[in-house]
Structures are given as C-alpha cells and as structure tokens.
Motif scaffolding. Sequence first.
Motif, PDB file in Angstrom:
ATOM      1  N   HIS A 148      -1.541  -1.976   3.916  1.00 17.32           N
ATOM      2  CA  HIS A 148      -1.545  -2.481   2.536  1.00 17.32           C
ATOM      3  C   HIS A 148      -2.969  -2.440   2.004  1.00 17.32           C
ATOM      4  O   HIS A 148      -3.929  -2.715   2.714  1.00 17.32           O
ATOM      5  CB  HIS A 148      -1.027  -3.918   2.473  1.00 17.32           C
ATOM      6  N   GLN A 150      -5.237  -3.671  -1.553  1.00 21.49           N
ATOM      7  CA  GLN A 150      -5.260  -4.458  -2.794  1.00 21.49           C
ATOM      8  C   GLN A 150      -6.509  -4.078  -3.564  1.00 21.49           C
ATOM      9  O   GLN A 150      -7.631  -4.306  -3.111  1.00 21.49           O
ATOM     10  CB  GLN A 150      -5.274  -5.950  -2.474  1.00 21.49           C
ATOM     11  N   SER A 233       3.278   2.372   3.893  1.00 17.51           N
ATOM     12  CA  SER A 233       2.213   1.463   3.445  1.00 17.51           C
ATOM     13  C   SER A 233       2.138   1.451   1.929  1.00 17.51           C
ATOM     14  O   SER A 233       2.491   2.421   1.252  1.00 17.51           O
ATOM     15  CB  SER A 233       0.876   1.886   4.051  1.00 17.51           C
ATOM     16  N   ILE A 251      -9.441  -4.540  -0.827  1.00 16.51           N
ATOM     17  CA  ILE A 251      -9.035  -5.161   0.436  1.00 16.51           C
ATOM     18  C   ILE A 251      -8.073  -4.213   1.149  1.00 16.51           C
ATOM     19  O   ILE A 251      -7.097  -3.746   0.554  1.00 16.51           O
ATOM     20  CB  ILE A 251      -8.334  -6.513   0.205  1.00 16.51           C
ATOM     21  N   GLN A 253      -5.645  -3.991   4.471  1.00 24.17           N
ATOM     22  CA  GLN A 253      -4.996  -4.640   5.602  1.00 24.17           C
ATOM     23  C   GLN A 253      -4.589  -3.554   6.596  1.00 24.17           C
ATOM     24  O   GLN A 253      -3.775  -2.681   6.278  1.00 24.17           O
ATOM     25  CB  GLN A 253      -3.757  -5.401   5.136  1.00 24.17           C
ATOM     26  N   ARG A 258      -8.120  -7.040   8.824  1.00 26.58           N
ATOM     27  CA  ARG A 258      -8.311  -6.957   7.380  1.00 26.58           C
ATOM     28  C   ARG A 258      -9.805  -6.837   7.103  1.00 26.58           C
ATOM     29  O   ARG A 258     -10.626  -7.584   7.622  1.00 26.58           O
ATOM     30  CB  ARG A 258      -7.760  -8.222   6.740  1.00 26.58           C
ATOM     31  N   SER A 260     -12.789  -5.697   3.742  1.00 24.68           N
ATOM     32  CA  SER A 260     -12.877  -5.591   2.293  1.00 24.68           C
ATOM     33  C   SER A 260     -14.312  -5.371   1.844  1.00 24.68           C
ATOM     34  O   SER A 260     -15.267  -5.526   2.595  1.00 24.68           O
ATOM     35  CB  SER A 260     -12.340  -6.869   1.636  1.00 24.68           C
ATOM     36  N   TYR A 266     -11.067 -10.275   8.997  1.00 23.41           N
ATOM     37  CA  TYR A 266     -10.218 -11.188   9.754  1.00 23.41           C
ATOM     38  C   TYR A 266      -9.263 -10.340  10.576  1.00 23.41           C
ATOM     39  O   TYR A 266      -8.666  -9.383  10.062  1.00 23.41           O
ATOM     40  CB  TYR A 266      -9.424 -12.131   8.846  1.00 23.41           C
TER      41      TYR A 266
END
Length: 402
Positions: A148, A150, A233, A251, A253, A258, A260, A266
């Motif tokens: 993913h 963003q 995805s 961002i 994932q 994750r 960014s 994280y």
Amino acid sequence: MLNIAIIGTGNISGSHIAAYLSFPKRCKITHLVDIYPEKADQKNLEFKLDAKVFDSHKKILDDPSIDLVSICTPPFVHAEIAIDFLKAGKNVIVEKPMAASLQECDAMINAAKKSGKVFSPIAQNRFRDPIMTLKKTLDSGLIGKVVHAQIDSYWWRGHCYYDLWWRGTWEKEGGGCTLNHAVHHIDMLGWMLGRPSEVSAILSNASHDNAEVEDISIAAMKYDAGPQCAKGSLAQVTSSVIHHGEEQQLIFQGEKARISAPWKVYASVSKPNGFPEENIALEKKLDAFVKKQPKLKYIAHTGQIDNVLTAIEKKKDWLIKGEDGRLTIELITSIYKAGAEGKTIKLPIKKTDPFYTVEGIKSGVPHFYKKSASVKELAGNITTGSDYNGKVVKKQINRGGK
C-alpha cells in the motif's frame, strides 16, 4: 561555458535562474524571453544578468550561441516551445507538468530522439535527500514488496490564486491541482512503483468557484505483481489545494515494514495469534541503511540542472527523461479520465482514447465553474512544497507568473 536561455520569467523561473547562477564557471544566462518583456527586464535587474530580452521564443530559435533552454511558461505552450527548440538543435529543460496531454508528450519525445539532444522534464524533488533515500530504501528490498502507498499532495491556495490570467482553465492551465501541484508527488509515485494496472478517482471543486478545474481529487490505483509491488497492492493519491498547512508525505507499507518521507519507520512481525509485535531489529537496520546514504551535493532545481549540465558537458546519461515525464502525465490523465467517466479504467491509455489528446481531455472533463477574473500578475511570497524534512519551502517573489 554553456549559454542558457530562459523562456518565461514568472515565479518558477527564479528557481531556474538561481540554479544556473550556482555554476558561474559552467554556464551563463544570455537570453530571457517573455510575452511581457517588462517581466524579463525585472528578472535581469533582480539577478543582475545582463541578458538579452525578447518577447517571443521564435526570435531566438536560430541563435547558434544558445546551448540549453529552460522553459518556464504556462503548461499549454510547453510542447510547442520544447519541440521548436529541439528541432533547432538545442538541449531543453521543461518545467512541470511536461505537457497537457500524452499526445504532446509523445511529440516532444519524438523530437528529442530525432535531435539527439538532452531533454529533461523538471521533477526536482527527486533531487532531495529524503526522496532519493526513500527510493534507495524501496529498491533495497528491506521492507519487502509494497502492499500500500499513501500519497498526500496537500497544498493550500486562496480564492484569488485562480485570478491569474492563465490559471483555472482547462485550455491554458491544462488541469487543476492534480496536474499542477500533485505532479510532484505523482512523479515520485511513478518513479518508485511504476505504472498501475487500474485507476479509480473522484474530482471536485470545493473552494474555488472562479475556476473551471478541480481543487481536489482522490484516486485509488491498483498494481499487478512486479519488482516493487505485491499483486493487488493499492495506492491512494490525494491531490489538493484546500488543505491548510500544506503537509505533504509519501508513505509506503511493505510486507515487512512501513517507511515514509518525511522519514519514519515501523516494522511488525506476527504473534502466534496474528496480532502485531514490533520488529525493533528491522527498524534499526532500516535506520542504519538510511543514515549511511551519501548526501546529495546539490538539491532540488539546482540538483537537476547540475545533472543536465553534466550530461551535456560529458555526454553522459541523465536522470529524468521524457519517458519519465510521460508516465507522470499518464497517471494524471488516468485520474482525470476515471474521475470524469465515473468508472475504473485500465492502463496504459491508448492513442485511440479521447483522453490521449488535449481536445479530448477538455471535452471530457467537468468544467466546475466559469473563470471569473483575469489579472496579468500576482505579487507576493509563494510556497513551493515540502522539503520532506518537515518544512514548507517558501520563496520571496516580487512579480507574478507561473
């Protein structure tokens, strides 16, 4: 010593001029062109250039002294001017967006191939440490395949922003925030993940009833399995000029973590019951990878212009090609097409598609409002986006334009 011509002397030209002036032993700005010559005269004074001033780019096409041209005009004439100079044997840099349609992009790319000259659409944010490092981290495979993305291309522009003569119309600006603001972040998305297979979108104008174009769009993109992406995805892309604070971020994932820009990491692993547990070891590994990346010598416009100057001087390859700019326009066009037609569309966009041309786009997209004002220029400070270290870049501009 390379001689430089600047075509269009509105707001964004200052970034080009300042970049060229960073290399006084490599290049000199010798020509300024603007349909309002007094604006070029102002740039001459402001930057102490002593360049020749012209009111049409056609008047300098045959000047053998010019080596490289920076096109800083409104988007609707990018293709015409770039093709004219490429046919005249000049190297060309063209501001974002590269063009207003895929048809124009293809004509520019063909002209560049025939000329054998350097042709580079501006995508200056690739030349920022957080973005270059993010790309390298994705390429490293440390987070696994992306599942993913963003993309928050948040900007804010007041109602009077669209009073400038060329803004706010499909004919001259070529689009709204998706084309002229989110182009930066959509370029980064294309650079990092490539072309999606499907796009859905919604277009709207929520705050600018003096403009035909959208002031917000929200898109969802679906990817097939590839070097960077897991099958199925998704990416969500918000393009806006109605977001206070102009917070901009990318961002990603991954299967394992994750990451960014601005940088944040994280990582999770699964407990026996499927719930997450923090993977501190992977987080430390990613942080260490980022910290060891070398810093760019030059950033933003200065970085891209250095890259192009080096390509010309040493006959080397350069980072951002016409095909890169075309992919960005294809992604933007897909958002317009999906939003206008109210359905999910497949990529790539074919040459037989009405949205391949400027006329097809203009007739197919919604015209939200009628442009209600037209002023020659707007003075004052401008913002040019995030530095991806948590700050908005601000510039002092005394005269209006792009």
